[in-house]
Scaffold this motif. Sequence first.
Motif, PDB file in Angstrom:
ATOM      1  N   LEU A  98      56.927  35.348  49.743  1.00 38.36           N
ATOM      2  CA  LEU A  98      57.963  35.125  50.762  1.00 38.36           C
ATOM      3  C   LEU A  98      59.307  34.801  50.116  1.00 38.36           C
ATOM      4  O   LEU A  98      60.347  35.260  50.570  1.00 38.36           O
ATOM      5  CB  LEU A  98      57.544  34.002  51.710  1.00 38.36           C
ATOM      6  N   VAL A 104      60.752  38.054  48.792  1.00 35.41           N
ATOM      7  CA  VAL A 104      61.200  38.884  49.905  1.00 35.41           C
ATOM      8  C   VAL A 104      62.513  38.340  50.461  1.00 35.41           C
ATOM      9  O   VAL A 104      63.466  39.087  50.674  1.00 35.41           O
ATOM     10  CB  VAL A 104      60.102  38.924  50.991  1.00 35.41           C
ATOM     11  N   THR A 105      62.588  37.050  50.647  1.00 38.08           N
ATOM     12  CA  THR A 105      63.799  36.440  51.199  1.00 38.08           C
ATOM     13  C   THR A 105      64.987  36.645  50.271  1.00 38.08           C
ATOM     14  O   THR A 105      66.091  36.931  50.707  1.00 38.08           O
ATOM     15  CB  THR A 105      63.609  34.918  51.382  1.00 38.08           C
ATOM     16  N   HIS A 125      65.615  39.041  48.401  1.00 39.96           N
ATOM     17  CA  HIS A 125      66.108  40.410  48.335  1.00 39.96           C
ATOM     18  C   HIS A 125      66.450  41.014  49.697  1.00 39.96           C
ATOM     19  O   HIS A 125      66.539  42.220  49.820  1.00 39.96           O
ATOM     20  CB  HIS A 125      65.107  41.295  47.598  1.00 39.96           C
ATOM     21  N   ILE A 126      66.591  40.171  50.701  1.00 38.04           N
ATOM     22  CA  ILE A 126      67.018  40.671  52.005  1.00 38.04           C
ATOM     23  C   ILE A 126      68.352  41.386  51.851  1.00 38.04           C
ATOM     24  O   ILE A 126      69.206  40.894  51.113  1.00 38.04           O
ATOM     25  CB  ILE A 126      67.131  39.492  52.997  1.00 38.04           C
ATOM     26  N   PRO A 127      68.663  42.515  52.443  1.00 38.02           N
ATOM     27  CA  PRO A 127      67.835  43.242  53.401  1.00 38.02           C
ATOM     28  C   PRO A 127      67.057  44.405  52.779  1.00 38.02           C
ATOM     29  O   PRO A 127      66.613  45.282  53.490  1.00 38.02           O
ATOM     30  CB  PRO A 127      68.894  43.787  54.356  1.00 38.02           C
ATOM     31  N   PHE A 128      66.905  44.405  51.440  1.00 42.81           N
ATOM     32  CA  PHE A 128      66.278  45.572  50.807  1.00 42.81           C
ATOM     33  C   PHE A 128      64.760  45.433  50.676  1.00 42.81           C
ATOM     34  O   PHE A 128      64.093  46.343  50.218  1.00 42.81           O
ATOM     35  CB  PHE A 128      66.884  45.801  49.420  1.00 42.81           C
ATOM     36  N   SER A 129      64.244  44.268  51.021  1.00 44.26           N
ATOM     37  CA  SER A 129      62.846  44.022  50.720  1.00 44.26           C
ATOM     38  C   SER A 129      61.908  44.313  51.882  1.00 44.26           C
ATOM     39  O   SER A 129      60.757  43.932  51.842  1.00 44.26           O
ATOM     40  CB  SER A 129      62.679  42.575  50.263  1.00 44.26           C
ATOM     41  N   PHE A 130      62.401  44.984  52.914  1.00 44.63           N
ATOM     42  CA  PHE A 130      61.532  45.216  54.065  1.00 44.63           C
ATOM     43  C   PHE A 130      60.252  45.987  53.709  1.00 44.63           C
ATOM     44  O   PHE A 130      59.182  45.638  54.201  1.00 44.63           O
ATOM     45  CB  PHE A 130      62.283  45.898  55.216  1.00 44.63           C
ATOM     46  N   PHE A 156      57.897  43.564  52.283  1.00 45.71           N
ATOM     47  CA  PHE A 156      57.512  42.621  53.324  1.00 45.71           C
ATOM     48  C   PHE A 156      56.459  43.231  54.251  1.00 45.71           C
ATOM     49  O   PHE A 156      55.416  42.646  54.510  1.00 45.71           O
ATOM     50  CB  PHE A 156      58.774  42.249  54.113  1.00 45.71           C
ATOM     51  N   SER A 157      56.736  44.457  54.720  1.00 46.10           N
ATOM     52  CA  SER A 157      55.820  45.041  55.707  1.00 46.10           C
ATOM     53  C   SER A 157      54.506  45.461  55.059  1.00 46.10           C
ATOM     54  O   SER A 157      53.507  45.651  55.740  1.00 46.10           O
ATOM     55  CB  SER A 157      56.469  46.234  56.410  1.00 46.10           C
ATOM     56  N   LYS A 158      54.501  45.589  53.737  1.00 45.66           N
ATOM     57  CA  LYS A 158      53.240  45.922  53.081  1.00 45.66           C
ATOM     58  C   LYS A 158      52.414  44.664  52.799  1.00 45.66           C
ATOM     59  O   LYS A 158      51.192  44.653  52.957  1.00 45.66           O
ATOM     60  CB  LYS A 158      53.526  46.649  51.758  1.00 45.66           C
ATOM     61  N   ILE A 197      52.707  41.444  54.165  1.00 47.45           N
ATOM     62  CA  ILE A 197      52.348  40.519  55.244  1.00 47.45           C
ATOM     63  C   ILE A 197      51.001  40.835  55.905  1.00 47.45           C
ATOM     64  O   ILE A 197      50.162  39.940  56.051  1.00 47.45           O
ATOM     65  CB  ILE A 197      53.493  40.446  56.278  1.00 47.45           C
ATOM     66  N   LEU A 241      60.379  28.002  55.813  1.00 55.05           N
ATOM     67  CA  LEU A 241      59.313  29.011  55.903  1.00 55.05           C
ATOM     68  C   LEU A 241      58.376  28.741  57.074  1.00 55.05           C
ATOM     69  O   LEU A 241      57.613  29.611  57.486  1.00 55.05           O
ATOM     70  CB  LEU A 241      58.502  29.044  54.609  1.00 55.05           C
ATOM     71  N   TYR A 249      54.922  46.155  64.382  1.00 56.42           N
ATOM     72  CA  TYR A 249      56.097  46.414  63.555  1.00 56.42           C
ATOM     73  C   TYR A 249      57.366  45.836  64.184  1.00 56.42           C
ATOM     74  O   TYR A 249      58.254  45.365  63.476  1.00 56.42           O
ATOM     75  CB  TYR A 249      56.230  47.911  63.234  1.00 56.42           C
ATOM     76  N   MET A 276      57.354  42.388  63.173  1.00 58.96           N
ATOM     77  CA  MET A 276      57.713  42.261  61.763  1.00 58.96           C
ATOM     78  C   MET A 276      59.229  42.380  61.602  1.00 58.96           C
ATOM     79  O   MET A 276      59.843  41.631  60.832  1.00 58.96           O
ATOM     80  CB  MET A 276      57.045  43.376  60.944  1.00 58.96           C
ATOM     81  N   TYR A 328      61.592  39.518  60.269  1.00 63.17           N
ATOM     82  CA  TYR A 328      62.340  39.784  59.038  1.00 63.17           C
ATOM     83  C   TYR A 328      63.850  39.664  59.254  1.00 63.17           C
ATOM     84  O   TYR A 328      64.536  38.972  58.521  1.00 63.17           O
ATOM     85  CB  TYR A 328      61.989  41.184  58.531  1.00 63.17           C
ATOM     86  N   PHE A 329      64.328  40.338  60.287  1.00 62.91           N
ATOM     87  CA  PHE A 329      65.785  40.395  60.439  1.00 62.91           C
ATOM     88  C   PHE A 329      66.360  39.242  61.260  1.00 62.91           C
ATOM     89  O   PHE A 329      67.492  38.858  61.062  1.00 62.91           O
ATOM     90  CB  PHE A 329      66.201  41.736  61.041  1.00 62.91           C
ATOM     91  N   LEU A 334      64.063  35.523  59.174  1.00 66.64           N
ATOM     92  CA  LEU A 334      64.154  35.368  57.733  1.00 66.64           C
ATOM     93  C   LEU A 334      65.600  35.522  57.221  1.00 66.64           C
ATOM     94  O   LEU A 334      66.050  34.760  56.376  1.00 66.64           O
ATOM     95  CB  LEU A 334      63.239  36.409  57.060  1.00 66.64           C
ATOM     96  N   PHE A 343      67.876  33.075  54.979  1.00 64.96           N
ATOM     97  CA  PHE A 343      68.262  33.513  53.650  1.00 64.96           C
ATOM     98  C   PHE A 343      69.710  33.132  53.342  1.00 64.96           C
ATOM     99  O   PHE A 343      70.027  32.581  52.300  1.00 64.96           O
ATOM    100  CB  PHE A 343      68.055  35.022  53.573  1.00 64.96           C
TER     101      PHE A 343
END
Lengths: 581, 52, 136
Positions: free
Chosen positions: A77, A80-81, A83-88, A91-93, A95, B22, C90, C93, C97-98, C101, C105
């Motif tokens: 986590l 992933v955090t 590298h936002i927003p490139f780490s999606f 992340f989706s793999k 989680i 988190l 999804y 997710m 994420y957006f 998170l 960040f």
Amino acid sequence: MYILGISAYYHDSSAALLQDGRIIVAIQEERLSRIKHDRSFPQLAILKCLETAGISIADIDLIVYYEKPFWKFERILDTVTYHIPFSFPQFSKAIPLWVKNRLWISAEIKKKLKYKGKILYASHHESHAAAAYYSSGMDNAAILTLDGVGEYATTTLSMAEGNKITVLQEQNYPHSLGLLYSAFTQYCGFKVNSGEYKLMGLAPYGKPVHQQKIYDHLIQSYSDGSYRLNMKYFNYSEGLNMINKKFIALFGKPARHPESEMDPFYIDMAASIQIVLEELVLKLVECTKSLTQKENIVFTGGVALNCKLNQKIVESGIFKNQYFYPCPGDAGSAVGAAYLGWHGYLQKEKTPVVHSPVYIGNSFSSAIILEQLDQLQIPYTVSENTTAIIAEKLAAGRIIGWFNHRMEFGPRALGNRSILADPRKPEMKDILNEKIKLRESFRPFAPIVLEGAAHELFDLHPANYDTMMVTAKAKPGALDLMPAVIHQDGTARIQLVSKELNSKGFELVEAFYQLTGCPALINTSFNIRGEPIVESPIDALRTFLYTDIDILVFNAEIMLEKNADTEKLKHIIKPVNYAAD
Amino acid sequence: MERFRVFFQLMKYLWTRRKFWLIPIIVVFVFMGIVLVISESSVVGSFIYTLF
Amino acid sequence: MPPTNFFQSIWAKKIRIIDRFYFSLILLVLAVLYYRSRYISVHVPFTEYQWEVYTILFFLVSFIVIDFWGDFILKCWLTVSGLVGKLIFYGLMIIVYFLILSPVFFIVHLFTKKKEETSSNWSKKMYINKDYQNMG
């Protein structure tokens, strides 16, 4: 008292069973599930361990998992955090895997095994270190652990005294030599996590022309042994690839397409990264020495599978004695976890190591094998004195499938699930690569050598040469005597065999030596490309039937030659298609 | 029950690690995980496609 | 998972008779609930919607009895519900994420100082939990 160690979900799952301070059985899941590098929950391996020990799950007093799940989840986590927003993609793999299994490992263990006792968690690098140190038989040592990544740590320096292991220093994700090597593995068109040894095998054919470029751009090395990767060139923290466009632009060529023709450019690349790795690790070894002032070093973690690197460590003479644990990858951590339950949690004293950490898998008695062969109605011969006969056949150029009692634990076949052949014939390498193993022609083979004769043929240093973990420089006579097993750079990944370690294997090599004057045999794992090493007599029969192996020997007693009768077996035992590794 | 125990342990862990930010994310996922696992193991389970 | 795998895995799925039975039972319960809610306020004699009940029962029984029919319906249901489930998942997710998170960040980054370049990358401030019973 029984303690079960479990390693699961990342690379190779495995289970190990410890009884009163001694590992009595350990098995990798891939051998039983027949899926190479199987990383699912090692249900089959656990059940097989219990069966081999003759106990049930109710007899288990403790289960130890090889890492700290929360700690690792936090790292993921965190990354992933960061590298936002490139780490999606990452992340989706990640989680779903975590939400479904990985967080609930304790519930999974209890449910799948119907286990009601206590579950413990050791940290990843501690498990690596423990497996190696407690198997080494040393009373005190410095431990260097290097792998891709555990929870956070990628490199740890520890010190062990008696039954206690203390971590002194560590380096954290994303700075990792293991991942650096994997990045080059991917760049050269091999699979990450399994193709690294191909890259190592390729290295001697090339020249390290890109070495300076790697130092200038990719990695900064400090005088105290630590290092820092330039993350601009790597993609493993955000995406699903190891390297990115900048990496490709730096070297000027796209990543090699898997299975395509080998371009000399990538061979030089393999040579360059190998040299860089060796130099960086030697620095680390020096740092370990100055920090611990010990005479012994234990080297483990996935990077320790690089036997050329191990040779450099041994030759450097920085430490007086070195030990390379034969299963340094994640599978071996199941052993480490079990040991930590005993020495770490229960604080028990060390017991002397009495048997090899390799021959601890399951076995099949001759009676069971005969029963299976009878059921299949295959003609066989049983003889007390097979070694002399087999030695003659080997000398005549026949290829032998050798299946002998307890299976090896770890990635190498060390004379119990092996294919053996005559190393005196240089063409044997191509025959084995193309007709039996069905794999790339550049890949070398390793010899199994009589311990007594090895000093005359190879440059040996104080280390454990009995598990194919270290290559040794061949002396001039060796190349003439056994050209098929000497690699391009004049080294061989030898395995010394002695009567105490593997009596039947020893007898066979001895018989071959008496007959031919050559104290070695080619020893390669009993499998074809993409297949896990054989586990059962049926697996062995299958590989025997569909390759050019001439004779199959079980427990050095039962012998099967390929003939019209064995051909008929193809109707009963069907081939399995394995994905290329 | 084991799963709820794990959940509380996880919360305690985040607390000791001072990673409060988190907590909301993990709560969402853990809750989702628990719902999915429970629904998969019930009669309705065979009619829900295993999502991941 | 690539989309082809998703469809393949559903159509390769083995559906047992008990699954078809449970599925029909669930539909029956839903049908009953539907009629109960529709006709709860007014009293309608059974004969008025008899044929509807019989049609439903006919289909439900045929799901169970006819292999192909039951499999087909169930697999269609799995495909549709699977797709919807995936979309929801999804969606969730992406939201996490957006929307959760990402702001976190930025806040975290505001308050953390960037690590300065030093001449070493060893870390001594280790978190090692010696408590083996703890998962973290």
